[in-house]
Each structure stands twice: as structure tokens, then as C-alpha cells.
Scaffold this motif. Structure first.
Motif, short mmCIF file in Angstrom:
data_model
loop_
_atom_site.label_atom_id
_atom_site.label_comp_id
_atom_site.label_asym_id
_atom_site.label_seq_id
_atom_site.Cartn_x
_atom_site.Cartn_y
_atom_site.Cartn_z
N UNK A 1 0.82 -1.20 0.00
CA UNK A 1 0.00 0.00 0.00
C UNK A 1 0.86 1.26 0.00
N UNK A 2 1.90 1.27 0.87
CA UNK A 2 2.78 2.43 0.95
C UNK A 2 3.54 2.63 -0.36
N UNK A 3 3.96 1.52 -0.96
CA UNK A 3 4.68 1.60 -2.23
C UNK A 3 3.79 2.16 -3.33
N UNK A 4 2.50 1.76 -3.34
CA UNK A 4 1.56 2.28 -4.33
C UNK A 4 1.37 3.79 -4.15
N UNK A 5 1.27 4.22 -2.90
CA UNK A 5 1.11 5.65 -2.62
C UNK A 5 2.34 6.43 -3.10
N UNK A 6 3.52 5.90 -2.87
CA UNK A 6 4.74 6.56 -3.32
C UNK A 6 4.76 6.70 -4.84
N UNK A 7 4.37 5.62 -5.52
CA UNK A 7 4.35 5.66 -6.99
C UNK A 7 3.34 6.68 -7.51
N UNK A 8 2.19 6.80 -6.83
CA UNK A 8 1.19 7.78 -7.25
C UNK A 8 1.67 9.20 -6.99
N UNK A 9 2.34 9.41 -5.87
CA UNK A 9 2.89 10.74 -5.59
C UNK A 9 4.00 11.07 -6.58
N UNK A 10 4.78 10.06 -6.95
CA UNK A 10 5.83 10.25 -7.95
C UNK A 10 5.21 10.67 -9.29
N UNK A 11 4.12 10.02 -9.67
CA UNK A 11 3.42 10.39 -10.90
C UNK A 11 2.84 11.80 -10.81
N UNK A 12 2.38 12.17 -9.62
CA UNK A 12 1.84 13.51 -9.40
C UNK A 12 2.89 14.57 -9.69
N UNK A 13 4.10 14.34 -9.20
CA UNK A 13 5.19 15.30 -9.42
C UNK A 13 5.54 15.41 -10.90
N UNK A 14 5.36 14.32 -11.64
CA UNK A 14 5.69 14.34 -13.06
C UNK A 14 4.59 15.02 -13.90
N UNK A 15 3.36 14.99 -13.42
CA UNK A 15 2.25 15.56 -14.19
C UNK A 15 2.03 17.03 -13.87
N UNK A 16 2.33 17.45 -12.64
CA UNK A 16 1.96 18.77 -12.16
C UNK A 16 2.78 19.95 -12.69
N UNK A 17 4.06 19.80 -13.09
CA UNK A 17 4.86 20.98 -13.45
C UNK A 17 4.25 21.94 -14.46
N UNK A 18 3.69 21.48 -15.61
CA UNK A 18 3.11 22.47 -16.52
C UNK A 18 1.94 23.23 -15.90
N UNK A 19 1.18 22.57 -15.02
CA UNK A 19 0.09 23.25 -14.33
C UNK A 19 0.63 24.31 -13.37
N UNK A 20 1.70 23.96 -12.65
CA UNK A 20 2.28 24.90 -11.69
C UNK A 20 2.86 26.11 -12.41
N UNK A 21 3.63 25.87 -13.46
CA UNK A 21 4.21 26.99 -14.21
C UNK A 21 3.12 27.89 -14.79
N UNK A 22 2.08 27.27 -15.36
CA UNK A 22 1.00 28.06 -15.96
C UNK A 22 0.22 28.83 -14.90
N UNK A 23 -0.01 28.20 -13.75
CA UNK A 23 -0.74 28.88 -12.67
C UNK A 23 0.04 30.08 -12.16
N UNK A 24 1.36 29.93 -11.98
CA UNK A 24 2.18 31.05 -11.53
C UNK A 24 2.22 32.15 -12.60
N UNK A 25 2.26 31.75 -13.86
CA UNK A 25 2.22 32.73 -14.95
C UNK A 25 0.91 33.52 -14.91
N UNK A 26 -0.20 32.80 -14.76
CA UNK A 26 -1.49 33.47 -14.68
C UNK A 26 -1.60 34.37 -13.46
N UNK A 27 -0.98 33.98 -12.37
CA UNK A 27 -1.05 34.77 -11.14
C UNK A 27 -0.39 36.13 -11.32
#
Length: 321
Positions: free
Chosen positions: A1-27
Motif C-alpha cells: 500500500x505504501x509503495x503504491x502511494x509513493x508511486x502515485x505521488x511520484x506520478x503527481x510530481x511528473x504531471x503537475x509541473x506544466x500546471x504549476x508553471x502556468x498557474x504562476x504565470x497566470x497569477x
């Protein structure tokens, strides 16, 4: 279970960067009073420019430079229409989005003859993952080893930059004189002008900062995450970033939290494909639509009261004019 959570968080970090950059740009843009619905087009244009430049030169850094320059050029175009000529900011933003969609596919087909795609990137032409010291040695250590080896290590430079840009944006906006003036322009531009500060210059500066950040986000899509440009690869991320910005009430940390939430939902969607719930297999299409449905809910106002900058969307006209 813990390993699955780590893998999902790892995927989150890989997916989120364009959203973060765009959100800061919009801000930065919207804090100055300029609606930046053109984030989607800037992400897409930067992704194409970076993917094309990296494929031709074989350098990921040249791709980053090209993506940033094209995104900033689109930002100047948006500023010319909305600040200099006081055009409708939403219409200008949508025009840039439409222009980016058509132009990237047309140029991609003409230059590379691959159905609008750019050639696949490899080696120095893409941003490779950065491996931390002793990653393999610590991989088998319970909890700490997995956090270090799977979650902290193994990401590209742009992913780490996305996480670092949020505290930097907070510091610039809320701890510097420039940030104070920028926020004042978004609230009371007439008062700022009376104080002898150029409203036009500040708004153009905000748009250029936004173009820089959106350019990095678009570059990440093509040169780090996917390793080539694919038509319409931004897939609504610019609009999702706007939703995150509204969710965060135009503040950096809550906006980043919303971006990470969208990234986590994408990771969950991947994990839930083919999983049975109460004897029924959840349709893949429904799972993939979950982040976008959440975006609609957030934009519809299911987040409590979010007060935008008072001058947002209003062109500034000097009284003596």
C-alpha cells in the motif's frame, strides 16, 4: 500500500509541473489586472517551439530558449492588443489560443512531415532525470529509502524548478517593492499612476514574466515529459491552471496545492484503469475525464468566495485622456 502511494505521488510530481508553471504565470498577469486566458495557447506554442528547436539542434537548452522566446512573444502580442490598444482581454486570449492550435499543427506538418509531430528526442535533446547520490544503495531501506529513491530522486531539472518557483513567486509578490506595486496595479491602477508609476510598464512586465513561466511549462511538456511535440498536447492544462488559480484565490501556495491535486487525480486515473468496483469495470473515459470535471466544478464556484483583483479585465484609461 505504501509503495503504491509513493508511486502515485511520484506520478503527481511528473504531471503537475506544466500546471504549476502556468498557474504562476497566470497569477502574475492577473494580479496586475490582465486576464490571461491565453495560457493554453502559450503552453502549446512553447511546447512546439521547444520540441522543434531541440530536434533540430540536439540541445534541450536550445529547446528551452526557443519555448520561452515564443511564449514571451505571444505575451507581447496579448499585451499589445489589451494594454496598448485596450482590447477585450478574453477575446485576445482566445484568439491566441486558436492561433497556437492552428499554427503548431501547420508548421509541424510543413517542417517535419510527421502529421504535425516533431521527431522524437533522445540524449542531450531532452532533459533527463537527475539521480541523487546513493539512490540505489538506499532503495531497500524501509520508508526513508523509498521516499528518497522513488519520490525525491529521478526527476528532471524542470520538475524541481516547478516546486522551487512557488516560494520564489510568493517572495516576489508579497515581500518585494515590485510585488507590492504589481498587486496595487491590479487593485487600483489610477492610484498607482498618480504616484508616478507606469501602469503600462508594470502590466507589460507581468505579461513577460507570465510568458517566461508558461514557456518553461510548455518546454517541460515536449522536452522533458513526452520527448517530442504532439498536436494539442497541452490538452486543456492552461484552463486547468486557471481553475487552480481561482481555487487558490490568486495566491501561490494554495494554487500549487490545486495543481498537485489535479496531478494526483491523473495518477489515480492511470491506476484505476481496468479496476472493478462492485463488480463493474470503471470506463477508462470516465477516469480520464475526472480532472476536467473537477476543473468545471472549481470554475463554477464550488470553492467558497474567491475575490479577484478589482481591476482584473478592465483596461486602464488615464483621466486626462
Amino acid at each position: 500500500m505504501f509503495e503504491t502511494l509513493i508511486l502515485m505521488l511520484d506520478s503527481t510530481i511528473r504531471v503537475a509541473p506544466p500546471l504549476i508553471f502556468a498557474a504562476m504565470a497566470g497569477m502574475f498577469c492577473e494580479r496586475s489586472g490582465v486576464v490571461n486566458i491565453a495560457l493554453e495557447g502559450k503552453l502549446l506554442a512553447a511546447a512546439f517551439a521547444s520540441g522543434a528547436a531541440a530536434a533540430v539542434t540536439g540541445s534541450a537548452w536550445m529547446g528551452l530558449l526557443a519555448g520561452v522566446m515564443v511564449s514571451m512573444a505571444f505575451a507581447l502580442l496579448h499585451g499589445f492588443a489589451t494594454i496598448t490598444h485596450r482590447g477585450d482581454q478574453v477575446v485576445s486570449g482566445m484568439a491566441i489560443n486558436i492561433l497556437a492550435v492552428g499554427l503548431t499543427v501547420t508548421l509541424g506538418r510543413y517542417w517535419f512531415d510527421q502529421g504535425g509531430q516533431t521527431p522524437a528526442l533522445s540524449g542531450d535533446a531532452r532533459f533527463a532525470p537527475i539521480q541523487f547520490p546513493f539512490e540505489k544503495e538506499l532503495a531497500d531501506v524501509p520508508v526513508i529509502g523509498q521516499l528518497y529513491s522513488e519520490l525525491a530522486s529521478g526527476h528532471s531539472m524542470l520538475e524541481y524548478l516547478a516546486l522551487a518557483i512557488v516560494p520564489l513567486a510568493w517572495w516576489v509578490l508579497f515581500r518585494t517593492r515590485f510585488g507590492l506595486r504589481l498587486r496595487a496595479v491590479g487593485e487600483a491602477p489610477a492610484a498607482v499612476d498618480t504616484a508616478g508609476i507606469s501602469v503600462v510598464r508594470l502590466r507589460y512586465t507581468a505579461l513577460l514574466i507570465g510568458g517566461l513561466l508558461a514557456g518553461i511549462g510548455g518546454t517541460y511538456l515536449a522536452v522533458a515529459q513526452t520527448a517530442q511535440f504532439i498536436p494539442n498536447m497541452s490538452a486543456g492544462k492552461g484552463f486547468m491552471a486557471l481553475a487552480a488559480l481561482v481555487f487558490g484565490k490568486w495566491r501561490p501556495w494554495p494554487a500549487m496545492g490545486a495543481c498537485l491535486l489535479f496531478g494526483f487525480l491523473d495518477a489515480v486515473a492511470i491506476r484505476l484503469q481496468g479496476v472493478e468496483v462492485l463488480g463493474f469495470v470503471i470506463p477508462v473515459q470516465f477516469i480520464e475525464a475526472v480532472p476536467y470535471m473537477l476543473t468545471v466544478f472549481l470554475l463554477a464556484g464550488f470553492i467558497g468566495k474567491a475575490v479577484a483583483p478589482k481591476a482584473l479585465g478592465t483596461p486602464y484609461v488615464k483621466e486626462r485622456e
